[in-house]
Design a protein around this motif. Structure first.
Motif, PDB file in Angstrom:
ATOM      1  N   ARG A   1      34.914  37.389  35.543  1.00  0.00           N
ATOM      2  CA  ARG A   1      36.067  36.717  34.910  1.00  0.00           C
ATOM      3  C   ARG A   1      37.371  37.432  35.240  1.00  0.00           C
ATOM      4  O   ARG A   1      38.396  36.787  35.501  1.00  0.00           O
ATOM      5  N   GLN A   2      37.343  38.764  35.214  1.00  0.00           N
ATOM      6  CA  GLN A   2      38.550  39.521  35.539  1.00  0.00           C
ATOM      7  C   GLN A   2      38.986  39.280  36.981  1.00  0.00           C
ATOM      8  O   GLN A   2      40.178  39.103  37.263  1.00  0.00           O
TER       9      GLN A   2
ATOM     10  N   ARG B   1      22.463  43.942  29.306  1.00  0.00           N
ATOM     11  CA  ARG B   1      23.835  44.444  29.185  1.00  0.00           C
ATOM     12  C   ARG B   1      24.528  44.504  30.533  1.00  0.00           C
ATOM     13  O   ARG B   1      25.723  44.180  30.653  1.00  0.00           O
TER      14      ARG B   1
ATOM     15  N   ARG C   1      40.553  35.827  37.246  1.00  0.00           N
ATOM     16  CA  ARG C   1      41.915  35.789  36.709  1.00  0.00           C
ATOM     17  C   ARG C   1      42.918  36.396  37.661  1.00  0.00           C
ATOM     18  O   ARG C   1      44.016  35.882  37.870  1.00  0.00           O
TER      19      ARG C   1
ATOM     20  N   LEU D   1      29.279  39.560  34.441  1.00  0.00           N
ATOM     21  CA  LEU D   1      30.008  38.332  34.124  1.00  0.00           C
ATOM     22  C   LEU D   1      31.436  38.636  33.679  1.00  0.00           C
ATOM     23  O   LEU D   1      32.376  37.913  34.039  1.00  0.00           O
ATOM     24  N   ARG D   2      31.613  39.715  32.899  1.00  0.00           N
ATOM     25  CA  ARG D   2      32.976  40.085  32.478  1.00  0.00           C
ATOM     26  C   ARG D   2      33.831  40.475  33.684  1.00  0.00           C
ATOM     27  O   ARG D   2      35.006  40.103  33.779  1.00  0.00           O
ATOM     28  N   LYS D   3      33.250  41.247  34.607  1.00  0.00           N
ATOM     29  CA  LYS D   3      34.000  41.632  35.802  1.00  0.00           C
ATOM     30  C   LYS D   3      34.326  40.407  36.652  1.00  0.00           C
ATOM     31  O   LYS D   3      35.399  40.335  37.259  1.00  0.00           O
TER      32      LYS D   3
ATOM     33  N   ARG E   1      25.617  41.031  31.586  1.00  0.00           N
ATOM     34  CA  ARG E   1      26.805  40.597  30.845  1.00  0.00           C
ATOM     35  C   ARG E   1      28.058  41.310  31.358  1.00  0.00           C
ATOM     36  O   ARG E   1      29.151  40.721  31.404  1.00  0.00           O
ATOM     37  N   ARG E   2      27.883  42.590  31.760  1.00  0.00           N
ATOM     38  CA  ARG E   2      29.017  43.324  32.316  1.00  0.00           C
ATOM     39  C   ARG E   2      29.463  42.710  33.637  1.00  0.00           C
ATOM     40  O   ARG E   2      30.670  42.633  33.933  1.00  0.00           O
TER      41      ARG E   2
END
Length: 274
Positions: free
Chosen positions: A266-267, A256, A270, A262-264, A259-260
């Motif tokens: 992406r943010q 988990r 962006r 990887l989300r950060k 995966r967190r």
């Protein structure tokens, strides 16, 4: 740091304590306004400026900020104690933490205890800046916790942290007994205000460290550093090892926390593109 051994001069040229001086002056003006309005009958401005649930339900939200400046008209000793406390303890704390910090402390220890008092005692009317005064007092004793206080008329000293502990114990006892020497005050709100003062001064870094506090502060510092880290550096330090793991084990092998990350990533990517 000097000790609380005398009252600062009220009319000192080049005033370094504008917040405490202004609040003390407003408390005096508030009591004077109550006294003048009493000639037209008792209870002229208290329902409008004092804090009560009925007033808030009627839309008088300004009561959260006006109730500290009123007092018990029949007993001027309460307002006198507030002024003396603001002009002594308040100025001492303002000298330590600065104008903006003490203003934020007073505002938070006025609004939040007032809300707590309204929820705890719906029928009561709250007057006086007692929660803010106790927040300032507890914050000052915590900021000066290792300093010595000379007890008047005695040949002895006591550490400020023991004074703060005694004050908190007294406020807790006052709440348990539902008693306070001045009317239109809430022992529960006073205890909440003292707690806010203790937490806020600890947040600013004063006082003796509690068990685990250093680890918690290091964790917060690390999170801030990661949040400010450039996207390229973040990718190199945190994302590249995860990509290697994906290449070796696949997406199903990610935890988990990974995966967190990887989300950060992406943010951050962006925000960099925008």
């Amino acid at each position: 740091m000097h000790q609380l051994h005398e009252l600062p001069s009220l009319f000192r040229r080049g005033n370094r304590y504008p917040v405490s001086t202004a609040l003390g002056f407003i408390v005096v003006c508030g009591y004077a306004l109550e006294w003048i309005c009493s000639f037209w009958g008792p209870g002229q401005i208290e329902p409008w400026l004092g804090l009560s649930r009925n007033g808030l339900l009627g839309g008088c939200l300004w009561q959260f900020l006006t109730y500290p400046f009123l007092g018990e008209l029949e007993n001027p000793l309460g307002s006198m104690c507030l002024v003396v406390g603001l002009m002594s303890i308040g100025r001492e704390l303002e000298n330590i933490i600065g104008r903006k910090q003490i203003l934020f402390l007073i505002t938070s220890s006025t609004v939040l205890p007032g809300l707590a008092a309204v929820l705890h005692s719906p029928t009561s009317e709250l007057l006086g800046a007692w929660p803010a005064l106790f927040a300032i007092a507890v914050a000052a004793t915590e900021a000066l916790s290792e300093c010595q206080f000379s007890v008047p008329f005695f040949r002895g000293t006591v550490r400020y942290r023991f004074l703060g502990a005694a004050l908190l114990a007294g406020l807790f006892t006052s709440w348990l007994l539902a008693w306070f020497p001045f009317g239109h005050a809430s022992p529960y709100a006073n205890l909440v205000g003292a707690g806010i003062g203790w937490l806020y001064i600890r947040f600013l870094g004063f006082g003796k460290q509690l068990p685990g506090e250093a680890t918690f502060r290091n964790w917060l510092t690390k999170r801030r550093q990661i949040a400010r880290m450039p996207a390229r550096q973040y990718m190199k330090e945190f994302v590249d090892p995860i990509l290697d793991k994906i290449h070796a084990e696949g997406m199903q092998g990610l935890s988990r926390s990974e995966r967190r990350v990887l989300r950060k990533a992406r943010q951050k990517a962006r925000r960099t593109l925008l």
